[in-house]
Design a protein around this motif. Structure first.
Motif, PDB file in Angstrom:
ATOM      1  N   MET A   1      -1.482   9.984 -10.280  1.00  0.00           N
ATOM      2  CA  MET A   1      -2.619  10.664 -10.909  1.00  0.00           C
ATOM      3  C   MET A   1      -3.906  10.496 -10.117  1.00  0.00           C
ATOM      4  SD  MET A   1      -1.825   9.792 -14.918  1.00  0.00           S
ATOM      5  CE  MET A   1      -1.569   8.025 -14.634  1.00  0.00           C
ATOM      6  N   ASP A   2      -3.990   9.419  -9.301  1.00  0.00           N
ATOM      7  CA  ASP A   2      -5.188   9.180  -8.477  1.00  0.00           C
ATOM      8  C   ASP A   2      -6.472   9.436  -9.255  1.00  0.00           C
ATOM      9  OD1 ASP A   2      -4.052   8.165  -6.111  1.00  0.00           O
ATOM     10  OD2 ASP A   2      -3.510  10.169  -5.441  1.00  0.00           O
ATOM     11  N   ASN A   3      -6.595   8.737 -10.361  1.00  0.00           N
ATOM     12  CA  ASN A   3      -7.700   8.907 -11.298  1.00  0.00           C
ATOM     13  C   ASN A   3      -8.613   7.691 -11.157  1.00  0.00           C
ATOM     14  OD1 ASN A   3      -9.303   8.905 -13.624  1.00  0.00           O
ATOM     15  ND2 ASN A   3      -7.637   9.591 -14.950  1.00  0.00           N
TER      16      ASN A   3
ATOM     17  N   GLY B   1       1.953   1.306  -8.361  1.00  0.00           N
ATOM     18  CA  GLY B   1       1.724   1.055  -6.933  1.00  0.00           C
ATOM     19  C   GLY B   1       0.521   1.844  -6.451  1.00  0.00           C
ATOM     20  N   ASP B   2       0.358   1.945  -5.121  1.00  0.00           N
ATOM     21  CA  ASP B   2      -0.680   2.808  -4.545  1.00  0.00           C
ATOM     22  C   ASP B   2      -2.088   2.397  -4.986  1.00  0.00           C
ATOM     23  OD1 ASP B   2      -1.861   4.985  -3.203  1.00  0.00           O
ATOM     24  OD2 ASP B   2      -1.580   6.318  -4.921  1.00  0.00           O
ATOM     25  N   LEU B   3      -2.446   1.145  -4.702  1.00  0.00           N
ATOM     26  CA  LEU B   3      -3.814   0.716  -5.031  1.00  0.00           C
ATOM     27  C   LEU B   3      -4.801   1.291  -4.028  1.00  0.00           C
ATOM     28  CD1 LEU B   3      -3.214  -3.066  -5.836  1.00  0.00           C
ATOM     29  CD2 LEU B   3      -2.969  -1.050  -7.317  1.00  0.00           C
ATOM     30  N   HIS B   4      -6.001   1.549  -4.502  1.00  0.00           N
ATOM     31  CA  HIS B   4      -7.101   2.010  -3.649  1.00  0.00           C
ATOM     32  C   HIS B   4      -8.277   1.050  -3.787  1.00  0.00           C
ATOM     33  CE1 HIS B   4      -5.497   6.352  -4.338  1.00  0.00           C
ATOM     34  NE2 HIS B   4      -4.778   5.703  -3.447  1.00  0.00           N
ATOM     35  N   ALA B   5      -8.822   0.614  -2.642  1.00  0.00           N
ATOM     36  CA  ALA B   5     -10.040  -0.198  -2.687  1.00  0.00           C
ATOM     37  C   ALA B   5     -11.228   0.697  -3.034  1.00  0.00           C
ATOM     38  CB  ALA B   5     -10.273  -0.879  -1.340  1.00  0.00           C
TER      39      ALA B   5
ATOM     40  N   ASP C   1       0.860  -1.182   0.000  1.00  0.00           N
ATOM     41  CA  ASP C   1       0.000   0.000   0.000  1.00  0.00           C
ATOM     42  C   ASP C   1       0.902   1.239   0.000  1.00  0.00           C
ATOM     43  OD1 ASP C   1       0.692   0.811   2.650  1.00  0.00           O
ATOM     44  OD2 ASP C   1      -0.990  -0.281   3.532  1.00  0.00           O
ATOM     45  N   CYS C   2       0.304   2.429  -0.061  1.00  0.00           N
ATOM     46  CA  CYS C   2       1.117   3.641  -0.241  1.00  0.00           C
ATOM     47  C   CYS C   2       1.956   3.968   0.983  1.00  0.00           C
ATOM     48  CB  CYS C   2       0.239   4.830  -0.634  1.00  0.00           C
ATOM     49  SG  CYS C   2      -0.723   5.470   0.726  1.00  0.00           S
ATOM     50  N   PHE C   3       1.652   3.329   2.125  1.00  0.00           N
ATOM     51  CA  PHE C   3       2.481   3.509   3.331  1.00  0.00           C
ATOM     52  C   PHE C   3       3.515   2.378   3.461  1.00  0.00           C
ATOM     53  CE2 PHE C   3      -1.727   5.350   4.346  1.00  0.00           C
ATOM     54  CZ  PHE C   3      -1.346   6.671   4.517  1.00  0.00           C
TER      55      PHE C   3
ATOM     56  N   GLY D   1     -11.161  13.536  -6.445  1.00  0.00           N
ATOM     57  CA  GLY D   1     -10.602  14.591  -5.616  1.00  0.00           C
ATOM     58  C   GLY D   1      -9.652  14.054  -4.564  1.00  0.00           C
ATOM     59  N   GLU D   2      -9.988  12.899  -3.985  1.00  0.00           N
ATOM     60  CA  GLU D   2      -9.210  12.326  -2.869  1.00  0.00           C
ATOM     61  C   GLU D   2      -8.953  13.399  -1.813  1.00  0.00           C
ATOM     62  OE1 GLU D   2      -5.096  11.102  -3.257  1.00  0.00           O
ATOM     63  OE2 GLU D   2      -5.497   9.147  -2.406  1.00  0.00           O
ATOM     64  N   ILE D   3     -10.053  14.026  -1.353  1.00  0.00           N
ATOM     65  CA  ILE D   3      -9.951  15.266  -0.584  1.00  0.00           C
ATOM     66  C   ILE D   3      -9.193  15.153   0.740  1.00  0.00           C
ATOM     67  CG2 ILE D   3     -12.009  16.292  -1.643  1.00  0.00           C
ATOM     68  CD1 ILE D   3     -12.766  15.376   1.678  1.00  0.00           C
TER      69      ILE D   3
ATOM     70  N   ILE E   1      -8.871   4.452   0.255  1.00  0.00           N
ATOM     71  CA  ILE E   1      -8.674   3.270   1.089  1.00  0.00           C
ATOM     72  C   ILE E   1      -7.445   2.574   0.518  1.00  0.00           C
ATOM     73  CG2 ILE E   1      -9.624   1.105   1.932  1.00  0.00           C
ATOM     74  CD1 ILE E   1     -12.382   2.293   1.763  1.00  0.00           C
ATOM     75  N   GLU E   2      -6.298   2.869   1.155  1.00  0.00           N
ATOM     76  CA  GLU E   2      -4.989   2.417   0.674  1.00  0.00           C
ATOM     77  C   GLU E   2      -4.834   0.938   0.980  1.00  0.00           C
ATOM     78  OE1 GLU E   2      -3.321   4.673  -0.928  1.00  0.00           O
ATOM     79  OE2 GLU E   2      -4.616   6.362  -0.365  1.00  0.00           O
ATOM     80  N   ILE E   3      -4.368   0.167   0.000  1.00  0.00           N
ATOM     81  CA  ILE E   3      -4.408  -1.286   0.187  1.00  0.00           C
ATOM     82  C   ILE E   3      -3.348  -1.983  -0.671  1.00  0.00           C
ATOM     83  CG2 ILE E   3      -6.167  -1.667  -1.628  1.00  0.00           C
ATOM     84  CD1 ILE E   3      -7.558  -3.579   0.485  1.00  0.00           C
TER      85      ILE E   3
HETATM   86 ZN    ZN Z   1      -3.061   6.069  -2.460  1.00  0.00          ZN
END
Ligand code: ZN
Ligand code: CA
Length: 299
Positions: free
Chosen positions: A155-157, A180-184, A36-38, A189-191, A196-198
Motif C-alpha cells: 500500500m506504501d501509505n 516487509g518493505d520498510l521505508h526510512a 529491505d524490499c531488494f 506517491g512514491e513517484i 528510502i528502502e531499509i
Molecule cells: Zn519499499
C-alpha cells in the motif's frame, strides 16, 4: 515481552496456500525483522540491474497464523515500534515510476540514516519511518507482495507508522499475516518507485476482532480514521475510498447519504498513498473529532 520473528522466513506473495511460520494467540506481540524490499541485495552503488535477482523482491516476513481468525473477522494490527538499520537504498530506472520514460539507466544510491535524518548527497531531511508492505492472505488466489489490494500488501501509505493501527479483512483461516518493505522516508506517491528502502524490525500486536466484516483495510491513529483502497486508476481508488468511508458512517449513524456526503466534503481529506505499485492507492481520512461527535465506533 514480544516474540522475535527472523527475516529469513519470508514470502513473495500473500496466499492462503502458504504454510504459516508460526501460530500465535490473538493478542500476541511480535517483533518482526525484515529485509529491505531488494532483500538486501544492493550493498554498493555500482550494483547493476542484471546483478539483482528480481524474483527475490519485496519479501514480507511471515506468514503468521493468528488463532481464531476466520473469514468475516478483522485482524487488528497495532504498530508499536519501527526500528531501522543505519543505511537505506534508493533505486530508479527506465520504465520505473512516474519518470521512467525520461531515465536512461538503472541507478541506485545508498543513503545513510542516523539521528532521525537521511543524508542524500549534501542534503539532509527528517525521516518518516513507515511500513510499505503489510497485510493478510486474500480470500482467493495469491497477490504478489509488490501489489496492493483489499488484503493490504504494498500500500506504501505514509500513515502506516508507529502508533497506527490497521484493520484487515480476514480472507482465510488464521489470517496469515506478514509485513516487509520498510521505508526510512517516502513522499506520498512514491513517484520514483522506491522510498528510502531499509531493513529493520517492527513490533506489532495482532488481535482478532470477531464478526467485523470489512471490504478494504482501515487505518486508525490518534487523530483520524482512514479508508485505504487500491485500484487500476487513482480516480477509482479515490471514489472507492470515499464510498467505503461513507458506508462505514451510514451504518453507524442516523445521517442521510446527503448529510454524510456534505459532512465528509467539509472535513474529510482525500490523499494519495502511491501511484506506482502498479495499482494506485488512495486514502480518505476523517478526523477523530468528527467521529467522536458522531459517537462512531468501529466495533
Ligand atoms: Zn519499499
Ligand atoms: Ca513498496
Amino acid at each position: 515481552m514480544s516474540q522475535f520473528v527472523a527475516c529469513q522466513t519470508s514470502i513473495y506473495a500473500f496466499s492462503g496456500k502458504h504454510e504459516p511460520i508460526m501460530r500465535v494467540e490473538s493478542g500476541t506481540t511480535l517483533t518482526i525483522e525484515t529485509y529491505d524490499c531488494f532483500q538486501n541485495q544492493i550493498q554498493s552503488e555500482s550494483t547493476a540491474f542484471t546483478a539483482i535477482d528480481w524474483n527475490q523482491i519485496n519479501p514480507a516476513t511471515g506468514p503468521v497464523y493468528v488463532e481464531g481468525a476466520l473469514p468475516g473477522d478483522t485482524l487488528k494490527v497495532t504498530i508499536h515500534k519501527i526500528e531501522l538499520a543505519e543505511q537505506g537504498v534508493m533505486a530508479t530506472g527506465p520504465g520505473l515510476g512516474v519518470m521512467g520514460h525520461r531515465i536512461e539507466k538503472f541507478e541506485v544510491k545508498l543513503i545513510p540514516v542516523r539521528d532521525g535524518k537521511a543524508y542524500f548527497n549534501q542534503i539532509e531531511f527528517p525521516l518518516n519511518p513507515m511500513i510499505g508492505v503489510i497485510g493478510v492472505a486474500p480470500a482467493e488466489g495469491e497477490v504478489s507482495c509488490g501489489t496492493p489490494g483489499a488484503h493490504g500488501g504494498n500500500m506504501d501509505n505514509t500513515m502506516i507508522t508507529e502508533g497506527a493501527t490497521l484493520y484487515f479483512p480476514v480472507g482465510v483461516e488464521g489470517a496469515l499475516f506478514a509485513l516487509g518493505d520498510l521505508h526510512a522516508a517516502m513522499g506520498d506517491g512514491e513517484i520514483g518507485v522506491s522510498g528510502i528502502e531499509i531493513p529493520g524490525k517492527v513490533t506489532v500486536t495482532l488481535e482478532v476482532v470477531k464478526n467485523l466484516p470489512l471490504a478494504q483495510p482501515l487505518l486508525e491513529n490518534a487523530d483520524s480514521l482512514a479508508t485505504i483502497v487500491s485500484a487500476p486508476t487513482l480516480d477509482e481508488a479515490v471514489k472507492e475510498a470515499v464510498e467505503h468511508m461513507i458506508d462505514l458512517l451510514l451504518n453507524r449513524t442516523s445521517l442521510t447519504v446527503s448529510e454524510c456526503t456534505m459532512l465528509m466534503s467539509a472535513t474529510g481529506q482525500t490523499q494519495i498513498c502511491q501511484v506506482v505499485d502498479p495499482l494506485m492507492t488512495a486514502r480518505f481520512v476523517v478526523p477523530k473529532s468528527i467521529l467522536n461527535q458522531l459517537q462512531v465506533k468501529l466495533y
